[in-house]
Design a protein around this motif. Structure first.
Motif, short mmCIF file in Angstrom:
data_model
loop_
_atom_site.label_atom_id
_atom_site.label_comp_id
_atom_site.label_asym_id
_atom_site.label_seq_id
_atom_site.Cartn_x
_atom_site.Cartn_y
_atom_site.Cartn_z
N ARG A 168 5.82 -39.56 -9.99
CA ARG A 168 5.37 -40.26 -8.77
C ARG A 168 4.81 -39.29 -7.76
O ARG A 168 3.98 -39.66 -6.93
N ARG A 169 5.23 -38.05 -7.79
CA ARG A 169 4.78 -37.07 -6.80
C ARG A 169 3.73 -36.11 -7.35
O ARG A 169 3.37 -35.14 -6.69
N LYS A 170 3.25 -36.38 -8.55
CA LYS A 170 2.31 -35.47 -9.19
C LYS A 170 1.04 -35.30 -8.36
O LYS A 170 0.53 -34.20 -8.19
N ARG A 171 0.52 -36.40 -7.83
CA ARG A 171 -0.69 -36.33 -7.00
C ARG A 171 -0.45 -35.50 -5.75
O ARG A 171 -1.27 -34.66 -5.38
N ALA B 72 6.31 -29.17 -12.19
CA ALA B 72 5.60 -29.15 -10.91
C ALA B 72 4.81 -27.86 -10.74
O ALA B 72 3.72 -27.86 -10.15
N MET B 73 5.33 -26.76 -11.26
CA MET B 73 4.61 -25.49 -11.14
C MET B 73 3.41 -25.43 -12.07
O MET B 73 2.51 -24.63 -11.87
N ARG B 74 3.37 -26.27 -13.10
CA ARG B 74 2.27 -26.26 -14.06
C ARG B 74 1.25 -27.36 -13.81
O ARG B 74 0.40 -27.62 -14.66
N VAL B 75 1.31 -28.01 -12.67
CA VAL B 75 0.38 -29.10 -12.35
C VAL B 75 -1.03 -28.53 -12.17
O VAL B 75 -1.24 -27.54 -11.49
N ASP B 76 -1.98 -29.19 -12.82
CA ASP B 76 -3.39 -28.83 -12.67
C ASP B 76 -3.97 -29.70 -11.56
O ASP B 76 -4.07 -30.92 -11.71
N PRO B 77 -4.35 -29.11 -10.43
CA PRO B 77 -4.81 -29.91 -9.30
C PRO B 77 -6.07 -30.73 -9.61
O PRO B 77 -6.20 -31.86 -9.16
N ILE B 78 -6.96 -30.18 -10.39
CA ILE B 78 -8.19 -30.91 -10.73
C ILE B 78 -7.87 -32.16 -11.54
O ILE B 78 -8.39 -33.24 -11.27
N GLN B 79 -6.99 -32.02 -12.52
CA GLN B 79 -6.62 -33.16 -13.35
C GLN B 79 -5.89 -34.23 -12.52
O GLN B 79 -6.11 -35.42 -12.72
N CYS B 80 -5.06 -33.83 -11.60
CA CYS B 80 -4.34 -34.78 -10.75
C CYS B 80 -5.32 -35.59 -9.88
O CYS B 80 -5.13 -36.79 -9.71
N LEU B 81 -6.30 -34.92 -9.36
CA LEU B 81 -7.25 -35.61 -8.49
C LEU B 81 -8.18 -36.52 -9.30
O LEU B 81 -8.65 -37.54 -8.79
N ARG B 82 -8.45 -36.18 -10.54
CA ARG B 82 -9.30 -37.02 -11.39
C ARG B 82 -8.58 -38.25 -11.91
O ARG B 82 -9.22 -39.24 -12.25
N ASP B 83 -7.27 -38.18 -12.03
CA ASP B 83 -6.50 -39.30 -12.59
C ASP B 83 -6.60 -40.55 -11.75
O ASP B 83 -6.47 -41.66 -12.25
#
Length: 100
Positions: free
Chosen positions: A3-6, A88-99
């Motif tokens: 839920r907090r990935k974005r 959480a440390m391995r989150v790819d910001p680009i992928q999160c924003l594209r989702d």
């Protein structure tokens, strides 16, 4: 965590440091354990008179028994928080924003 990935992805994209992300994930765990330990200790004091007869050689409000219990509880909670913290440390910001 899902839920907090974005939110985490946005923070990473804006330059959040690793320790800030770790604290973002582990802070709720620390607060819950602290509140639970405080409630447990507050409940142990009135119950101490009832269980005093069952304990031999120690008092129910003995710091040598209560503090290691709280420390073990905190350690187990932090170990349980390690999985979400790792993700959480391995989150790819680009992928999160594209989702979205």
């Amino acid at each position: 965590m899902r839920r907090r990935k974005r939110e985490i992805g946005i923070r990473v994209a804006l330059g959040a440091r690793t320790n800030e992300i770790v604290w973002l994930v582990t802070a709720p765990v620390v607060w819950l354990v602290t509140a639970g330990a405080a409630a447990g200790l507050a409940a142990a004091i009135p119950i101490a008179a009832v269980i005093r007869s069952a304990l031999a050689g120690t008092s129910p409000i003995d710091a040598r028994g209560l503090l290691p219990g709280v420390a073990i509880l905190l350690c187990v909670a932090l170990i349980a928080a390690f999985g979400p913290m790792y993700h959480a440390m391995r989150v790819d910001p680009i992928q999160c924003l594209r989702d979205e």
